[in-house]
Design an enzyme around this catalytic site. Structure first.
Site, PDB file in Angstrom:
ATOM      1  N   GLY A 163      29.795  31.161  38.566  1.00 18.76           N
ATOM      2  CA  GLY A 163      30.911  30.833  39.441  1.00 18.76           C
ATOM      3  C   GLY A 163      31.738  32.062  39.733  1.00 18.76           C
TER       4      GLY A 163
ATOM      5  N   GLY B 176      35.408  33.608  42.142  1.00 18.70           N
ATOM      6  CA  GLY B 176      36.561  33.413  43.007  1.00 18.70           C
ATOM      7  C   GLY B 176      37.149  34.769  43.326  1.00 18.70           C
TER       8      GLY B 176
ATOM      9  CG  MET C 221      42.526  35.908  41.103  1.00 24.24           C
ATOM     10  SD  MET C 221      43.370  37.430  41.574  1.00 24.24           S
ATOM     11  CE  MET C 221      44.066  37.911  40.005  1.00 24.24           C
ATOM     12  N   GLY C 222      38.217  36.401  39.598  1.00 19.14           N
ATOM     13  CA  GLY C 222      37.304  36.602  38.494  1.00 19.14           C
ATOM     14  C   GLY C 222      35.932  36.025  38.744  1.00 19.14           C
TER      15      GLY C 222
ATOM     16  CE  LYS D  47      39.156  32.887  35.749  1.00 22.06           C
ATOM     17  NZ  LYS D  47      40.202  31.844  35.910  1.00 22.06           N
TER      18      LYS D  47
ATOM     19  CG  ASP E 133      47.619  24.662  40.105  1.00 19.24           C
ATOM     20  OD1 ASP E 133      48.019  23.910  41.011  1.00 19.24           O
ATOM     21  OD2 ASP E 133      46.633  25.408  40.230  1.00 19.24           O
TER      22      ASP E 133
END
Length: 396
Positions: A96, A98, A100-101, A118, A213
């Site tokens: 996976g 994104g 940022m990481g 991560k 969140d």
């Protein structure tokens, strides 16, 4: 009032298959905290064309093929496959990514345990504030050892400057993915999942950690032991969590933190979040499980924020005519979604007692809960807290 729009919107990254691979003896250090494992044992990363439409990602949700526009794994990130991080974790494949990481499936080279790692992307390694927030996420989540919160077992930085953390490897799907692909949930299942979410929040809040969140993308449904069992859930992604009463800030005053569709009125106005803000987000999630969508679905972010601050939430059947008839649970949802946080339950323990009482009333009256299944009173080995909780008034 000028609202600073600085919320975090997390994409759902795609995933590839998860071959077990074999753990080999690590070879000499190559630098940057990485060692090269024998090339014959390296697990190659799957090409984007082979990524499934929706598969496991342990810390951020799922993504369909139609949403593969997110930043992809770079050649240098793919080159980490087969190497050993910090002399302990052999990187097997990226699963996976994104902005940022990148998340990799990995394996502990000594105890032969599958894990997820991560790793902060290299372009952020020179930004101290980003690294500080990344490591804070790991520190906060690792403090809470609870069956309903993803377990983070290790974290740190490597000589190149980038940071990482290690978490348990899960199999299943996010709640968002389940709703997107199968629609609204059976009310008994929704209540069982809701109780588990509240238990996780109770544990986090007990450590003075506010998630800020919470959303269906951050609720992971693990594969149950039997087909008819309630899936165990894990709360994910404490990337913008904070410690209540701690004076150190990584976010500017007045900045909006969260995802607009799940954001409490106080967060939408740039005010400080507390435990009741997380409970508001839980109310949105419970509504979403029963109706198949969030209560405030508007074409623009500004309209969503305005609705969170000013609009009365619709009823379940105003959103979905086929929604279940659960009047007492719906009354409980309205309590959670009160604009004034003082009118919401004060703690997750209070919310657990109220939800159980509402579900039992609806079951006793022959509503949709009793037609499907009754909610469990105890989840796993953790007793449900009842202290100080008032019953939800019955709805005739």
């Amino acid at each position: 009032l000028e609202i600073v729009q600085n919320w975090l919107l997390v994409s759902r990254p795609p995933v590839g298959p998860s071959p077990l691979g074999q753990v080999g003896k690590a070879m000499p250090v190559l630098g940057a905290g990485l060692m090269q494992a024998p090339s014959s044992q390296a697990v190659p990363a799957p090409p984007p064309s082979e990524l499934p439409g929706g598969a496991f990602f342990p810390a951020g949700g799922l993504l369909s093929k139609q949403k593969l526009d997110a930043p992809r794994v770079t050649p240098s990130e793919e080159a980490l496959v087969g190497r050993v991080l910090d002399q302990r974790y052999k990187i097997e494949e990226p699963i996976g990514f994104g902005g940022m990481g990148v998340v990799y499936k990995a394996r502990h080279v000594i105890i032969d345990k599958p894990l997820a790692i991560k790793l902060l992307r290299n372009e952020h390694a020179s930004q101290p504030d980003v690294i500080k927030r990344f490591l804070l996420e790991a520190q906060l989540a690792s403090r809470v050892k609870h069956a309903n919160i993803v377990d983070i077992s290790d974290y740190g930085q490597i000589p190149s400057g980038t940071a990482y953390y290690v978490m348990e490897f899960l199999t299943g799907e996010t709640l968002a993915h389940r709703i997107d692909h199968a629609g609204r949930l059976d009310p008994g299942l929704a209540i069982d999942i809701g109780l588990q979410v509240l238990l996780g929040l109770q544990a986090a809040h007990g450590h003075k950690i506010i998630h800020r969140d919470l959303k269906s993308d951050n609720i992971f449904l693990c594969e149950p032991g039997t087909p008819d069992a309630t899936p165990p859930i894990k709360i994910l992604d404490f990337g913008i969590a904070r410690i209540r009463d701690k004076k150190t800030r990584l976010t500017a005053n007045g900045a909006l933190i969260g995802t607009p569709a799940y954001m409490s009125p106080e967060q939408a106005q740039g005010q400080e979040a507390d435990e009741r803000s997380d409970l508001y987000a839980f109310g949105i999630i419970l509504f979403e499980m029963l109706a198949g969508r969030v209560p405030f679905k508007q074409p623009t972010v500004a309209m969503i924020l305005s609705a969170q601050i000013f609009d009365t939430p619709p009823s379940l059947r105003e959103v979905e005519p086929g929604a279940p008839d659960v009047p007492n649970v719906e009354r409980f949802i309205r309590m959670l979604l009160a604009k004034n946080r003082d009118e919401r339950p004060k703690t997750a323990a209070d919310a657990i007692g109220l939800l159980k009482a509402a579900a039992e009333l609806d079951a006793a009256s022959g509503s949709a809960v009793s037609k499907s299944r009754r909610p469990t009173v105890t989840i796993g080995s953790w007793g449900v807290g009842e202290g100080g909780s008032a019953a939800v008034p019955a709805v005739a």
